[in-house]
Motif scaffolding. Structure first.
Motif, mmCIF file in Angstrom:
data_model
loop_
_atom_site.group_PDB
_atom_site.id
_atom_site.type_symbol
_atom_site.label_atom_id
_atom_site.label_comp_id
_atom_site.label_asym_id
_atom_site.label_seq_id
_atom_site.Cartn_x
_atom_site.Cartn_y
_atom_site.Cartn_z
ATOM 1 N N TYR A 21 51.360 43.897 38.562
ATOM 2 C CA TYR A 21 51.865 42.552 38.672
ATOM 3 C C TYR A 21 51.129 41.725 39.771
ATOM 4 O O TYR A 21 50.667 40.592 39.619
ATOM 5 C CB TYR A 21 53.212 42.455 38.899
ATOM 6 N N GLU A 22 50.907 42.368 40.973
ATOM 7 C CA GLU A 22 50.368 41.975 42.114
ATOM 8 C C GLU A 22 49.004 41.624 41.820
ATOM 9 O O GLU A 22 48.495 40.464 42.252
ATOM 10 C CB GLU A 22 50.474 42.923 43.227
ATOM 11 N N THR A 43 56.786 35.015 35.661
ATOM 12 C CA THR A 43 57.569 36.164 36.539
ATOM 13 C C THR A 43 57.212 37.489 36.254
ATOM 14 O O THR A 43 56.542 37.676 35.277
ATOM 15 C CB THR A 43 59.020 35.915 36.385
ATOM 16 N N ARG A 44 57.651 38.365 37.030
ATOM 17 C CA ARG A 44 57.481 39.712 37.069
ATOM 18 C C ARG A 44 58.319 40.320 35.794
ATOM 19 O O ARG A 44 57.556 41.052 34.880
ATOM 20 C CB ARG A 44 58.022 40.523 38.103
ATOM 21 N N GLU A 48 56.041 41.992 32.562
ATOM 22 C CA GLU A 48 56.338 43.269 32.190
ATOM 23 C C GLU A 48 56.586 43.310 30.763
ATOM 24 O O GLU A 48 56.225 44.046 29.815
ATOM 25 C CB GLU A 48 57.539 44.214 32.949
#
Length: 66
Positions: A21-22, A43-44, A48
């Motif tokens: 994610y980063e 968003t995370r 995902e």
């Protein structure tokens, strides 16, 4: 000793996919539009979900029942 701990932490984060994610956010910001605005960064949770959906849609991954 701290150097070893940092390397272990890096390895575990890379192995588990925690840093994906980063990397996505850094990439999205680096490739922002001409105005410098980084469109919509997921968003995370959305990121995902997108990764999971892509993985499940890939026929090379094989059959997953759960």
């Amino acid at each position: 000793m701290r150097h070893v701990a940092r390397r272990i932490r890096w390895y575990v984060r890379e192995f588990t996919g925690e840093s994906a994610y980063e990397r996505y956010v850094a990439h999205a910001r680096a490739h922002a539009g001409a105005g410098g605005q980084a469109g919509e960064i997921m968003t995370r949770r959305a990121f995902e979900r997108s990764r999971t959906d892509a993985r499940e849609a890939d026929p090379r991954e094989g059959f997953r029942c759960c």
